[in-house]
Design an enzyme around this catalytic site. Structure first.
Site, mmCIF file in Angstrom:
data_model
loop_
_atom_site.group_PDB
_atom_site.id
_atom_site.type_symbol
_atom_site.label_atom_id
_atom_site.label_comp_id
_atom_site.label_asym_id
_atom_site.label_seq_id
_atom_site.Cartn_x
_atom_site.Cartn_y
_atom_site.Cartn_z
ATOM 1 N N CYS A 178 17.584 -10.023 9.312
ATOM 2 C CA CYS A 178 16.382 -9.898 10.149
ATOM 3 C C CYS A 178 15.342 -10.971 9.831
ATOM 4 C CB CYS A 178 15.771 -8.511 9.981
ATOM 5 S SG CYS A 178 16.863 -7.210 10.540
ATOM 6 N N HIS A 223 8.183 -8.859 12.401
ATOM 7 C CA HIS A 223 9.522 -8.366 12.758
ATOM 8 C C HIS A 223 9.391 -6.941 13.288
ATOM 9 C CE1 HIS A 223 13.633 -7.311 12.647
ATOM 10 N NE2 HIS A 223 13.599 -6.652 11.517
ATOM 11 N N ASN A 270 14.860 -2.918 17.156
ATOM 12 C CA ASN A 270 14.967 -3.992 16.159
ATOM 13 C C ASN A 270 16.130 -4.905 16.565
ATOM 14 O OD1 ASN A 270 15.575 -5.556 13.928
ATOM 15 N ND2 ASN A 270 15.358 -3.893 12.441
HETATM 16 N N1 COA Z 1 16.760 11.852 14.507
HETATM 17 C C1 COA Z 1 16.352 12.999 13.974
HETATM 18 N N2 COA Z 1 16.249 13.217 12.650
HETATM 19 C C2 COA Z 1 16.581 12.207 11.825
HETATM 20 C C3 COA Z 1 17.029 10.953 12.326
HETATM 21 C C4 COA Z 1 17.116 10.805 13.727
HETATM 22 N N3 COA Z 1 17.518 9.663 14.299
HETATM 23 N N4 COA Z 1 17.266 10.139 11.281
HETATM 24 C C5 COA Z 1 16.997 10.848 10.172
HETATM 25 N N5 COA Z 1 16.595 12.091 10.504
HETATM 26 C C6 COA Z 1 16.183 13.174 9.621
HETATM 27 C C7 COA Z 1 16.778 13.061 8.237
HETATM 28 O O1 COA Z 1 18.083 13.588 8.174
HETATM 29 C C8 COA Z 1 15.784 13.846 7.422
HETATM 30 O O2 COA Z 1 16.067 15.216 7.577
HETATM 31 P P1 COA Z 1 15.891 16.259 6.361
HETATM 32 O O3 COA Z 1 14.441 16.207 6.004
HETATM 33 O O4 COA Z 1 16.341 17.539 6.952
HETATM 34 O O5 COA Z 1 16.785 15.727 5.276
HETATM 35 C C9 COA Z 1 14.455 13.565 8.078
HETATM 36 O O6 COA Z 1 14.779 13.111 9.418
HETATM 37 C C10 COA Z 1 13.650 12.515 7.377
HETATM 38 O O7 COA Z 1 14.505 11.429 7.040
HETATM 39 P P2 COA Z 1 13.959 10.101 6.460
HETATM 40 O O8 COA Z 1 15.120 9.168 6.234
HETATM 41 O O9 COA Z 1 13.068 10.388 5.299
HETATM 42 O O10 COA Z 1 13.081 9.606 7.706
HETATM 43 P P3 COA Z 1 12.090 8.414 7.778
HETATM 44 O O11 COA Z 1 10.777 8.919 8.194
HETATM 45 O O12 COA Z 1 12.193 7.539 6.576
HETATM 46 O O13 COA Z 1 12.672 7.611 9.017
HETATM 47 C C11 COA Z 1 13.888 5.595 9.402
HETATM 48 C C12 COA Z 1 13.983 7.038 8.965
HETATM 49 C C13 COA Z 1 15.280 4.988 9.319
HETATM 50 C C14 COA Z 1 13.383 5.552 10.828
HETATM 51 C C15 COA Z 1 12.897 4.857 8.466
HETATM 52 O O14 COA Z 1 13.216 5.149 7.124
HETATM 53 C C16 COA Z 1 12.898 3.385 8.644
HETATM 54 O O15 COA Z 1 12.599 2.877 9.701
HETATM 55 N N6 COA Z 1 13.209 2.629 7.568
HETATM 56 C C17 COA Z 1 13.219 1.205 7.613
HETATM 57 C C18 COA Z 1 14.494 0.769 8.201
HETATM 58 C C19 COA Z 1 14.435 -0.629 8.697
HETATM 59 O O16 COA Z 1 13.430 -1.104 9.147
HETATM 60 N N7 COA Z 1 15.592 -1.278 8.657
HETATM 61 C C20 COA Z 1 15.749 -2.580 9.185
HETATM 62 C C21 COA Z 1 15.347 -3.587 8.224
HETATM 63 S S1 COA Z 1 15.318 -5.161 8.977
#
Ligand code: COA
Length: 324
Positions: free
Chosen positions: A112, A251, A281
């Site tokens: 990215c 980004h 993204n």
């Molecule tokens: N829909 C619904 N629920 C979801 C889900 C989805 N698509 N993805 C995860 N969950 C759930 C999880 O299972 C978790 O459930 P639980 O509490 O019962 O265990 C809960 O939501 C919270 O999960 P978590 O991983 O802590 O969520 P988050 O707020 O961190 O959001 C991302 C997840 C992936 C959106 C976030 O972590 C993120 O954007 N991270 C950066 C990733 C990124 O930018 N990557 C690219 C880099 S270039």
């Protein structure tokens, strides 16, 4: 002479994949995705539509905007992690399609962060005598998606953006590039299979190792920290205050990451370019795509001070400050 962005262009595939459609594929909801990421929909390449197809369209638009002929390009850099094939480089395929007969061409792999890295490399070439350098970020991220993994498949989309760098006579151009990486964090975001470590095999495919694996929560925290650091590093290197920036083009990974970084920097959201609601993204394509929309939408004018920054797999993070 430093490199100046003489023209921008972008292209996205026609097919729109909405959050509502994802609700029918994995256990998720439009509300969850929008509240946690800021994404409403993303574009998906048509079957047979390749990274070089998207990159060529974006490049043609950038060349037209710059008023530069493809035959006058000295170098083509394509930032991508989803090229047409392992060999040849996607840059060579785009070179052929553009008729850029004089240009050297190669791909650059920094996930990215790829576009910010490639812009820094392109600028170094302009500084050492290249006349026109085409820098493209093009991705078909949909090919890396496990459509049963709700932690990743909701985030990514396909697209391309490009800029033409030309030598700058005056104050305009790329004022700085700061590029960083930390291979200790390689396993935050990776595609385990398909390379020399786990070559393609039936077993590899059955285990789904051709798909992206991500530790979303850890990545989130590292992203906010590194983006703030590399923004401050760029401001300090240029003896600028955050108030001096006219536009911030980050980004487009997650609206909450961007908001957190803007808050820490004291940057008002009116100065932030956002389009992840429509594209998600798009990895290396995300910044040039957002930049092109900002330019064509009149948000960037001659003299504007623009900061771009990204983070991604590697882990990599980088920023650049541009006087437009
Ligand atoms: N829909 C619904 N629920 C979801 C889900 C989805 N698509 N993805 C995860 N969950 C759930 C999880 O299972 C978790 O459930 P639980 O509490 O019962 O265990 C809960 O939501 C919270 O999960 P978590 O991983 O802590 O969520 P988050 O707020 O961190 O959001 C991302 C997840 C992936 C959106 C976030 O972590 C993120 O954007 N991270 C950066 C990733 C990124 O930018 N990557 C690219 C880099 S270039």
């Amino acid at each position: 002479m430093r490199g100046r962005i003489a023209g921008t262009g972008s292209y996205v595939p026609e097919r729109v994949l909405t959050n509502a459609e994802l609700e029918r594929m994995v256990a998720t909801s439009d509300t969850w995705i929008f509240e946690r990421t800021g994404i409403r929909e993303r574009r998906i390449a048509a079957p047979g539509e390749t990274c070089s197809d998207l990159g060529t369209r974006a490049a043609e638009r950038a060349l037209e905007a710059a008023g530069v002929a493809a035959a006058d390009l000295d170098l083509i850099l394509v930032a991508t992690c989803t090229g047409d094939a392992p060999l040849p480089s996607t840059a060579c395929l785009i070179q052929q399609r553009l008729g850029a007969v004089r240009a050297a061409a190669c791909d650059l792999s920094a996930a990215c962060c790829g576009f910010v890295y490639a812009l820094g490399v392109g600028d170094a070439f302009v500084k050492t005598g290249s006349r026109h350098v085409l820098v493209i970020g093009a991705e078909v991220m949909s090919m890396l998606m496990d459509w049963t993994d709700r932690g990743t498949c909701i985030l990514f989309g396909d697209g391309a953006g490009a800029v033409v760098l030309s030598p700058s006579e005056g104050e305009r151009g790329i004022l700085s590039s700061h590029l960083h990486s930390d291979g200790n964090l390689w396993d935050l975001i990776c595609v385990p299979g398909g390379g020399s470590r786990i070559p393609p095999s039936e077993k590899m495919l059955a285990e789904g190792l051709q798909y992206m694996k991500m530790k979303g929560n850890e990545t989130f925290k590292v992203a906010v920290k590194t983006l703030e650091e590399v923004a401050r590093e760029a401001l300090s290197a240029n003896q600028l205050a955050v108030e001096d920036l006219d536009l911030y083009v980050p980004h487009q990974a997650n609206l909450r990451i961007i908001t957190a970084v803007a808050e820490r920097l004291g940057l008002p959201m009116e100065k932030v370019v956002l389009n992840m609601d429509r594209y998600g993204n798009t990895s290396a394509a995300s910044i040039p795509l957002a930049l092109d929309e900002a330019v064509r939408g009149g948000r960037v004018k001659a003299g504007s001070l623009v900061m771009i920054e990204a983070f991604g797999s590697g882990l990599t993070w980088a920023s650049a400050v541009i006087r437009w």
